[in-house]
Scaffold this active site. Structure first.
Site, PDB file in Angstrom:
ATOM      1  N   LYS A 253      38.942 -19.035  35.958  1.00 49.95           N
ATOM      2  CA  LYS A 253      37.527 -18.731  35.081  1.00 49.95           C
ATOM      3  C   LYS A 253      37.806 -17.347  34.378  1.00 49.95           C
ATOM      4  CE  LYS A 253      34.718 -19.383  38.248  1.00 49.95           C
ATOM      5  NZ  LYS A 253      35.457 -20.101  39.644  1.00 49.95           N
TER       6      LYS A 253
ATOM      7  N   ARG B 155      25.811 -21.616  38.866  1.00 55.53           N
ATOM      8  CA  ARG B 155      26.491 -22.408  39.848  1.00 55.53           C
ATOM      9  C   ARG B 155      25.689 -23.375  40.524  1.00 55.53           C
ATOM     10  NH1 ARG B 155      31.387 -19.463  42.534  1.00 55.53           N
ATOM     11  NH2 ARG B 155      30.858 -17.726  41.090  1.00 55.53           N
TER      12      ARG B 155
ATOM     13  N   ARG C 279      41.177  -9.573  47.376  1.00 51.70           N
ATOM     14  CA  ARG C 279      39.622  -9.864  47.648  1.00 51.70           C
ATOM     15  C   ARG C 279      39.492 -10.141  49.106  1.00 51.70           C
ATOM     16  NH1 ARG C 279      37.032 -13.229  42.746  1.00 51.70           N
ATOM     17  NH2 ARG C 279      36.071 -14.348  44.196  1.00 51.70           N
TER      18      ARG C 279
ATOM     19  N   ARG D  61      34.455 -21.675  50.518  1.00 52.04           N
ATOM     20  CA  ARG D  61      34.037 -21.498  49.057  1.00 52.04           C
ATOM     21  C   ARG D  61      34.063 -22.803  48.507  1.00 52.04           C
ATOM     22  NH1 ARG D  61      37.782 -16.948  47.432  1.00 52.04           N
ATOM     23  NH2 ARG D  61      37.069 -17.287  45.240  1.00 52.04           N
TER      24      ARG D  61
ATOM     25  N   ARG E 246      46.396 -14.134  45.056  1.00 55.72           N
ATOM     26  CA  ARG E 246      45.936 -13.464  44.152  1.00 55.72           C
ATOM     27  C   ARG E 246      45.891 -11.691  44.299  1.00 55.72           C
ATOM     28  NH1 ARG E 246      40.034 -14.990  41.786  1.00 55.72           N
ATOM     29  NH2 ARG E 246      39.461 -15.090  43.851  1.00 55.72           N
TER      30      ARG E 246
HETATM   31  P1  AP5 Z   1      40.945 -16.530  38.465  1.00 55.34           P
HETATM   32  O1  AP5 Z   1      41.158 -16.480  37.186  1.00 55.34           O
HETATM   33  O2  AP5 Z   1      40.866 -15.354  39.272  1.00 55.34           O
HETATM   34  O3  AP5 Z   1      40.022 -17.813  38.995  1.00 55.34           O
HETATM   35  P2  AP5 Z   1      38.448 -17.767  39.279  1.00 55.34           P
HETATM   36  O4  AP5 Z   1      38.276 -19.085  38.719  1.00 55.34           O
HETATM   37  O5  AP5 Z   1      37.927 -16.584  38.474  1.00 55.34           O
HETATM   38  O6  AP5 Z   1      38.285 -17.831  40.757  1.00 55.34           O
HETATM   39  P3  AP5 Z   1      37.399 -16.998  41.615  1.00 55.34           P
HETATM   40  O7  AP5 Z   1      38.001 -16.701  42.929  1.00 55.34           O
HETATM   41  O8  AP5 Z   1      36.866 -15.631  40.823  1.00 55.34           O
HETATM   42  O9  AP5 Z   1      36.133 -17.935  41.306  1.00 55.34           O
HETATM   43  P4  AP5 Z   1      34.822 -18.020  42.422  1.00 55.34           P
HETATM   44  O10 AP5 Z   1      33.983 -18.894  41.629  1.00 55.34           O
HETATM   45  O11 AP5 Z   1      35.083 -18.470  43.745  1.00 55.34           O
HETATM   46  O12 AP5 Z   1      34.470 -16.466  42.691  1.00 55.34           O
HETATM   47  P5  AP5 Z   1      33.476 -15.380  41.780  1.00 55.34           P
HETATM   48  O13 AP5 Z   1      34.180 -13.963  41.999  1.00 55.34           O
HETATM   49  O14 AP5 Z   1      32.918 -16.025  40.840  1.00 55.34           O
HETATM   50  O15 AP5 Z   1      42.575 -17.267  39.118  1.00 55.34           O
HETATM   51  C1  AP5 Z   1      42.674 -17.329  40.720  1.00 55.34           C
HETATM   52  C2  AP5 Z   1      44.229 -16.909  40.707  1.00 55.34           C
HETATM   53  O16 AP5 Z   1      45.136 -18.142  40.027  1.00 55.34           O
HETATM   54  C3  AP5 Z   1      44.795 -15.667  40.262  1.00 55.34           C
HETATM   55  O17 AP5 Z   1      46.015 -15.037  41.030  1.00 55.34           O
HETATM   56  C4  AP5 Z   1      45.523 -16.116  38.929  1.00 55.34           C
HETATM   57  O18 AP5 Z   1      46.608 -15.089  38.484  1.00 55.34           O
HETATM   58  C5  AP5 Z   1      46.229 -17.567  39.183  1.00 55.34           C
HETATM   59  N1  AP5 Z   1      46.189 -18.462  38.016  1.00 55.34           N
HETATM   60  C6  AP5 Z   1      45.071 -18.360  37.154  1.00 55.34           C
HETATM   61  N2  AP5 Z   1      45.258 -19.423  36.038  1.00 55.34           N
HETATM   62  C7  AP5 Z   1      46.708 -19.772  36.399  1.00 55.34           C
HETATM   63  C8  AP5 Z   1      47.324 -21.053  36.061  1.00 55.34           C
HETATM   64  N3  AP5 Z   1      47.162 -21.660  35.056  1.00 55.34           N
HETATM   65  N4  AP5 Z   1      48.518 -21.238  37.004  1.00 55.34           N
HETATM   66  C9  AP5 Z   1      48.585 -20.670  38.052  1.00 55.34           C
HETATM   67  N5  AP5 Z   1      47.968 -19.782  38.710  1.00 55.34           N
HETATM   68  C10 AP5 Z   1      46.893 -19.287  37.944  1.00 55.34           C
HETATM   69  O19 AP5 Z   1      32.247 -15.531  43.213  1.00 55.34           O
HETATM   70  C11 AP5 Z   1      32.307 -14.859  44.289  1.00 55.34           C
HETATM   71  C12 AP5 Z   1      31.372 -14.996  45.092  1.00 55.34           C
HETATM   72  O20 AP5 Z   1      30.386 -14.380  44.536  1.00 55.34           O
HETATM   73  C13 AP5 Z   1      31.011 -16.510  45.541  1.00 55.34           C
HETATM   74  O21 AP5 Z   1      31.581 -17.073  46.583  1.00 55.34           O
HETATM   75  C14 AP5 Z   1      29.359 -16.471  45.691  1.00 55.34           C
HETATM   76  O22 AP5 Z   1      29.318 -15.697  46.999  1.00 55.34           O
HETATM   77  C15 AP5 Z   1      29.005 -15.069  45.084  1.00 55.34           C
HETATM   78  N6  AP5 Z   1      28.597 -15.950  43.430  1.00 55.34           N
HETATM   79  C16 AP5 Z   1      29.110 -15.364  42.376  1.00 55.34           C
HETATM   80  N7  AP5 Z   1      28.259 -15.860  41.296  1.00 55.34           N
HETATM   81  C17 AP5 Z   1      27.311 -16.584  41.891  1.00 55.34           C
HETATM   82  C18 AP5 Z   1      26.142 -17.492  41.368  1.00 55.34           C
HETATM   83  N8  AP5 Z   1      26.104 -17.845  40.335  1.00 55.34           N
HETATM   84  N9  AP5 Z   1      25.468 -17.793  42.374  1.00 55.34           N
HETATM   85  C19 AP5 Z   1      25.573 -17.624  43.764  1.00 55.34           C
HETATM   86  N10 AP5 Z   1      26.412 -16.912  44.277  1.00 55.34           N
HETATM   87  C20 AP5 Z   1      27.410 -16.464  43.317  1.00 55.34           C
HETATM   88 MG    MG Z   2      36.819 -15.061  39.146  1.00 58.85          MG
END
Ligand code: AP5
Ligand code: MG
Ligand code: ZN
Length: 222
Positions: free
Chosen positions: A13, A88, A160, A171, A127
């Site tokens: 994402k 989410r 992270r 997660r 990552r």
């Molecule tokens: P990346 O692009 O970073 O993936 P992502 O989908 O953004 O993953 P996140 O870990 O950020 O998602 P998340 O939903 O768990 O965390 P968030 O920060 O939103 O890519 C991941 C890795 O893969 C990288 O190393 C990249 O280089 C690699 N990659 C990318 N594309 C690739 C490809 N095509 N092939 C190979 N490798 C690839 O949320 C964190 C926390 O915040 C949550 O757990 C929760 O506690 C809280 N939170 C956030 N939003 C909410 C909400 N709306 N409601 C409640 N709690 C929330």
């Molecule tokens: Mg992200």
């Protein structure tokens, strides 16, 4: 245009949101990034969010919804939105629909990036991200030119805290059912686009852009 990127942790994402937001002139909003910034600043919100994030749990809706709605009410959000990691839960999706309707707007499309779970663990545990500009790297698939240093801005790369294998597992468990429910929710609104999230990031960007070709901003869909 107001878009949502839906997908499990590690689906890509953040990687794709940064590219698409730039390309389409949209404001990229990641609730995860907002919580991490608040935690780094040591605010009350940040401290509260950190407890849930470290456990791989969701930050409660009442906190998350308020923060997001406040953000999208700011003037710079009028250009269009690229929402990453929000909504989410179904209550978050409903609150978003209601708030946008109040502004006379709506979500135009939901891009669901789908990746087999076996691949997500590897993506997340490898990552690294830039502490300065947020650029995202991976030890195997997207290494920086110099180890530990951001190609874009020279900032320091960090891992992270929630990318430890045990937390990643938590997660995935937390998000699996909600993600399916959200896909169903937007599918019923005729807004869901399922995108194969495997392969080269540039190929995935192309798939996302093709999905957007038939989507026009502000279009009414049942
Ligand atoms: P990346 O692009 O970073 O993936 P992502 O989908 O953004 O993953 P996140 O870990 O950020 O998602 P998340 O939903 O768990 O965390 P968030 O920060 O939103 O890519 C991941 C890795 O893969 C990288 O190393 C990249 O280089 C690699 N990659 C990318 N594309 C690739 C490809 N095509 N092939 C190979 N490798 C690839 O949320 C964190 C926390 O915040 C949550 O757990 C929760 O506690 C809280 N939170 C956030 N939003 C909410 C909400 N709306 N409601 C409640 N709690 C929330
Ligand atoms: Mg992200
Ligand atoms: Zn950087």
């Amino acid at each position: 245009m107001r878009l949502i990127l839906l997908g499990l942790p590690g689906a890509g994402k953040g990687t794709q949101a940064k590219i698409l937001a730039k390309e389409q002139g949209l404001l990229h909003i990641s609730t995860g990034d907002m919580f991490r910034e608040a935690a780094a600043e040591g605010t009350e919100l940040g401290k509260k969010a950190q407890e849930f994030m470290s456990a791989g749990a969701l930050v409660p809706d009442e906190v998350t919804i308020g923060m997001l709605l406040e953000r999208i009410a700011k003037p710079d959000a009028a250009a269009g939105l690229m929402l990453d990691g929000f909504p989410r839960t179904i209550p978050q999706a409903e609150a978003l629909d209601q708030a946008l309707a109040g502004q006379g707007s709506q979500i135009d499309a939901v891009l669901y990036i789908m990746v087999p779970e076996a691949e997500l663990m590897e993506r997340l545990t490898g990552r690294w991200s830039c502490s300065q500009c947020g650029a995202i790297y991976h030890t195997q698939t997207k290494p920086p030119k110099t180890s530990g240093v951001c190609d874009e801005c020279g900032g320091t790369l960090t891992q992270r805290a929630d990318d430890q294998p045990e937390t990643v597992k938590a997660r995935l468990d937390t998000n699996r059912a909600w993600t399916e429910q959200l896909a169903d929710f937007y599918g019923k609104q005729g807004k869901l686009h399922e995108i194969d999230g495997t392969g080269e990031p540039s190929d995935i960007t192309q798939r996302l852009l093709s999905a957007l070709q038939g989507v026009s901003a502000g279009s009414e869909k049942a």
